[in-house]
Design an enzyme around this catalytic site. Structure first.
Site, PDB file in Angstrom:
ATOM      1  N   GLU A 299       0.823  -1.205   0.000  1.00 35.28           N
ATOM      2  CA  GLU A 299       0.000   0.000   0.000  1.00 35.28           C
ATOM      3  C   GLU A 299       0.857   1.255   0.000  1.00 35.28           C
ATOM      4  O   GLU A 299       0.630   2.186  -0.784  1.00 35.28           O
ATOM      5  CB  GLU A 299      -0.919   0.008   1.228  1.00 35.28           C
ATOM      6  CG  GLU A 299      -1.872   1.179   1.272  1.00 35.28           C
ATOM      7  CD  GLU A 299      -2.881   1.113   0.140  1.00 35.28           C
ATOM      8  OE1 GLU A 299      -2.777   1.961  -0.771  1.00 35.28           O
ATOM      9  OE2 GLU A 299      -3.749   0.238   0.152  1.00 35.28           O
ATOM     10  N   ASP A 303       1.091   4.027  -3.024  1.00 38.16           N
ATOM     11  CA  ASP A 303       0.651   5.405  -2.785  1.00 38.16           C
ATOM     12  C   ASP A 303       1.719   6.419  -3.148  1.00 38.16           C
ATOM     13  O   ASP A 303       1.462   7.393  -3.865  1.00 38.16           O
ATOM     14  CB  ASP A 303       0.246   5.575  -1.320  1.00 38.16           C
ATOM     15  CG  ASP A 303      -1.042   4.858  -0.974  1.00 38.16           C
ATOM     16  OD1 ASP A 303      -1.725   4.395  -1.903  1.00 38.16           O
ATOM     17  OD2 ASP A 303      -1.356   4.764   0.225  1.00 38.16           O
ATOM     18  N   SER A 517      -7.308   1.652  -3.613  1.00 35.78           N
ATOM     19  CA  SER A 517      -6.082   2.190  -3.031  1.00 35.78           C
ATOM     20  C   SER A 517      -5.187   2.788  -4.105  1.00 35.78           C
ATOM     21  O   SER A 517      -4.303   3.589  -3.805  1.00 35.78           O
ATOM     22  CB  SER A 517      -5.331   1.092  -2.288  1.00 35.78           C
ATOM     23  OG  SER A 517      -5.205  -0.058  -3.097  1.00 35.78           O
ATOM     24  N   ASP A 562     -17.444  10.650 -18.065  1.00 33.23           N
ATOM     25  CA  ASP A 562     -18.594   9.934 -17.507  1.00 33.23           C
ATOM     26  C   ASP A 562     -18.461   8.441 -17.783  1.00 33.23           C
ATOM     27  O   ASP A 562     -18.249   8.027 -18.922  1.00 33.23           O
ATOM     28  CB  ASP A 562     -19.876  10.483 -18.120  1.00 33.23           C
ATOM     29  CG  ASP A 562     -21.116  10.094 -17.350  1.00 33.23           C
ATOM     30  OD1 ASP A 562     -20.968   9.498 -16.262  1.00 33.23           O
ATOM     31  OD2 ASP A 562     -22.226  10.391 -17.828  1.00 33.23           O
ATOM     32  N   ILE A 563     -18.564   7.626 -16.737  1.00 34.48           N
ATOM     33  CA  ILE A 563     -18.454   6.173 -16.866  1.00 34.48           C
ATOM     34  C   ILE A 563     -19.864   5.589 -16.824  1.00 34.48           C
ATOM     35  O   ILE A 563     -20.596   5.796 -15.852  1.00 34.48           O
ATOM     36  CB  ILE A 563     -17.598   5.585 -15.729  1.00 34.48           C
ATOM     37  CG1 ILE A 563     -16.275   6.364 -15.588  1.00 34.48           C
ATOM     38  CG2 ILE A 563     -17.347   4.103 -15.983  1.00 34.48           C
ATOM     39  CD1 ILE A 563     -15.422   6.407 -16.828  1.00 34.48           C
ATOM     40  N   GLY A 581     -24.241  10.503 -15.897  1.00 36.95           N
ATOM     41  CA  GLY A 581     -24.286  11.397 -14.746  1.00 36.95           C
ATOM     42  C   GLY A 581     -23.657  10.735 -13.532  1.00 36.95           C
ATOM     43  O   GLY A 581     -22.906   9.757 -13.640  1.00 36.95           O
ATOM     44  N   ASP A 583     -23.180   8.360 -10.397  1.00 33.83           N
ATOM     45  CA  ASP A 583     -23.693   7.053 -10.002  1.00 33.83           C
ATOM     46  C   ASP A 583     -22.917   6.555  -8.792  1.00 33.83           C
ATOM     47  O   ASP A 583     -21.851   7.070  -8.461  1.00 33.83           O
ATOM     48  CB  ASP A 583     -23.613   6.050 -11.164  1.00 33.83           C
ATOM     49  CG  ASP A 583     -22.212   5.852 -11.697  1.00 33.83           C
ATOM     50  OD1 ASP A 583     -21.369   5.329 -10.946  1.00 33.83           O
ATOM     51  OD2 ASP A 583     -21.955   6.236 -12.859  1.00 33.83           O
TER      52      ASP A 583
END
Length: 618
Positions: A299, A303, A517, A562-563, A581, A583
């Site tokens: 992690e 990052d 992550s 937009d997905i 839009g 979601d």
């Protein structure tokens, strides 16, 4: 001698020796249902030391919140006029009477001013006491509780009391009823040793009209790199200043160490111009950053490599905070340090000059966090936002479920004693004062199936979501997931970014990593680039993002990709669908840096916009 010491302690407190009034009985302050998965093992050792955190009321928090929304609302004349640390602390300070009454209570138990510490605003008091004294002060019994699945242990109680005269002067006392096991997102190593050869390296680029130059390397469908993200999110060619005061930070907990040698390998592989770059390491509460390759954290490496790689050469900081479960009660350690997150929040609130953008990829099921504690932590995020800090959090890796990445094994049972099936949002992403980041995969982008999303059961829907979120809810068929979620709750995620197949170096070797992550540091990197552009233009940093990004989402959809394909299964359901839009899988979508940069480097005040055919002057 003891009475003299107590008398002198009282003088130091600035009041006479006052114990709780005679006949002032204890009254229950907070009770929780014993949480699922935790078993009461044994009475807590009487000599075990715990650090009690006593939260005093913040009577002017509503005023702080008003300031926060005014300085974060691009339509307000105060947009960007962030508050100073001192101004924020003045707004959250408790009444002097609360300070006095709590001091008197502590003194009545033989505790002197030298035994305690206070936050700068004096709204928190911390004091280390043995369990036997904590039990007397709170009229309760602590036990060692064991988590059946992980074997982790906590010293907790399910109910505590305070003298009646203290109830209006104390919001909460912890650790008492907090069974949260703050954990990292479930990053998973997809390949060991090194990423395999990419057979599509010579394939023609993928056409993407919102990408830089309208195309993305074909290899990005197999392996995500810094180049892929810059292409996909239209950030090619922008280099931020290293000297304008802009900074970025990421947090690390639970023994997750960011390896400097891995960072060098990553830069050599993906960002040759940053071959000699490094980052600051700031220790919180004694946090370490062990550089043994065997201790490199997946992690932490993920990052720092992607957040700092995207924003090079922006000055970067890795915050490493001590405290890691499991706690072993038989060892009688000096303190139970299973709650490192509050230590970091205390630390960053005391920092007079924190990074303007901070990413966190750690969270827990919202229902394991007592409401009083969640609200106080969330209030801390509001303080940072009012000071101009943007906070991003991974939305979760269990879809609508409880964090288990396998939807088939998620129990999703409520912790309220009813034991009914409910979708399980995560906290802190459910706090309305942070930006929750969901996940996508591949190009063209679709929702990744583990992207955490849903609706808080603690926090109400904030005003900035009052247009786009009801539009999403209106598209659901009548009765969809009825009783499984709170349609009036704060909705998550807010935005999204790529969340799988990230090429990361860990312990000297290359891996492909997946999880939200990866999405949070990616989106934070884009935000930091925007902050760099604003600061170089003489404008303040963005601060609390959500009022701005929802306004942009409603006015200029081209600023986010937009997905509309994918879903986030969990709890025995297919979860929510990505749709046009906002979601509950990908939020507003993924960032178009080029368009966002054009927008946020404008001086909004006095700007004329055409909204729905109507000319509006900000």
């Amino acid at each position: 001698m003891r009475s003299l010491a107590v008398y002198l302690a009282a003088l130091a407190f600035g009041s006479a020796v006052l114990a709780a009034p005679k006949g002032c009985a204890h009254k229950v302050k907070e009770t929780v249902v014993p949480p699922r998965g935790w078993t009461k093992a044994a009475p807590a050792p009487a000599d075990h030391t715990i650090e009690l955190r006593i939260g005093l009321p913040q009577p002017n928090f509503a005023e702080l919140e008003r300031h926060l929304y005014e300085v974060s609302n691009p339509f307000h004349e105060r947009y960007g006029a962030h508050l100073t640390k001192e101004e924020v602390e003045a707004l959250i300070a408790p009444h002097p009477e609360s300070i006095q009454v709590v001091d008197e209570w502590l003194l009545s138990h033989g505790l002197s001013p030298e035994d305690l510490s206070r936050s700068p605003a004096q709204d928190w008091v911390k004091i280390e006491v043995p369990v036997r004294l904590a039990e007397k002060m709170l009229d309760t019994e602590y036990h060692v509780w064991v988590h059946e699945a992980s074997g982790e242990s906590l010293v907790r109680t399910t109910s505590y009391s305070l003298p009646e005269n203290l109830h209006e002067h104390v919001d909460l006392v912890q650790p008492t009823t907090l069974f949260s096991t703050f954990k990292k997102m479930r990053s998973t190593a997809r390949f060991s040793k090194t990423t395999p050869p990419v057979p599509v390296a010579s394939a023609p680029p993928i056409s993407d009209p919102t990408a830089s130059g309208g195309k993305v390397d074909a290899s990005c469908n197999e392996t995500i790199t810094i180049t892929c993200l810059k292409q996909l999110y239209n950030a090619v060619g922008f280099t931020p200043s290293s000297k304008n005061g802009n900074k970025i930070g990421v947090t690390g907990y639970l023994g997750q160490f960011a390896n400097l040698a891995d960072f060098e390998l990553f830069n050599e592989d993906q960002l040759p111009e940053a071959a000699n770059a490094t980052f600051n390491v700031v220790s919180v509460n004694g946090g370490q950053n062990d550089q043994d390759p065997d201790d490199a954290g997946d992690e932490a490496d993920l990052d720092v490599q992607f957040a700092f790689g995207l924003t090079f050469p922006t000055p970067a900081t890795f915050f490493t905070t001590a405290g890691s479960p499991p706690f072993i009660p038989d060892e009688l350690t000096t303190s139970n340090s299973n709650e490192p997150y509050t230590e970091w929040l205390d630390f960053i609130l005391e920092d007079p000059n924190p990074p303007q953008t901070i990413s966190t990829s750690y969270a827990d099921d919202e229902q394991t966090v007592p409401v009083s504690f969640a609200q106080r932590v969330c209030n801390g995020f509001a303080q940072l936002g009012a000071r101009g800090v943007s906070l991003t959090f991974s939305s979760g890796d269990g879809g609508v479920g409880d964090g288990d990445p396998d939807p088939a094994t998620q129990e999703c049972i409520s912790n309220d004693g009813r034991n009914v099936t409910r979708f399980i949002p995560l906290f802190p992403p459910s706090c309305p004062f942070v930006t929750a980041v969901g996940g996508t995969i591949h190009i063209p982008e679709t929702a990744v199936d583990f992207s955490g999303g849903g609706f808080s059961n603690v926090f109400a829907r904030p005003a900035y979501q009052d247009i786009l979120v009801p539009e999403f809810l209106s598209k659901l068929a009548p009765g969809t997931f009825e009783g499984l979620f709170n349609p009036n709750g704060r909705a998550i995620p807010d935005v999204a970014a790529q969340a799988d197949l990230f090429k990361v170096f860990i312990g000297g070797e290359a891996f492909l990593i997946g999880g939200t992550s990866a999405a949070s540091p990616t989106f934070a990197g884009i935000v930091s680039l925007l902050n760099g552009a604003r600061i170089s233009s003489g404008l303040p940093p963005l601060g609390f993002l959500n009022p701005l990004i929802y306004a942009i989402g409603a006015i200029d959809p081209s600023a986010f990709n937009d997905i509309t394909v994918g879903n986030n299964p969990g709890c025995g359901t297919q979860g929510f669908n990505a749709t046009k839009g906002w979601d509950a899988v990908t939020g507003l979508g993924t960032p178009n840096f080029g368009r966002l940069k054009e927008i946020v480097t404008l001086d909004f005040i006095g700007l004329e916009l055409n909204i729905g055919g109507t000319s509006v002057t900000l």
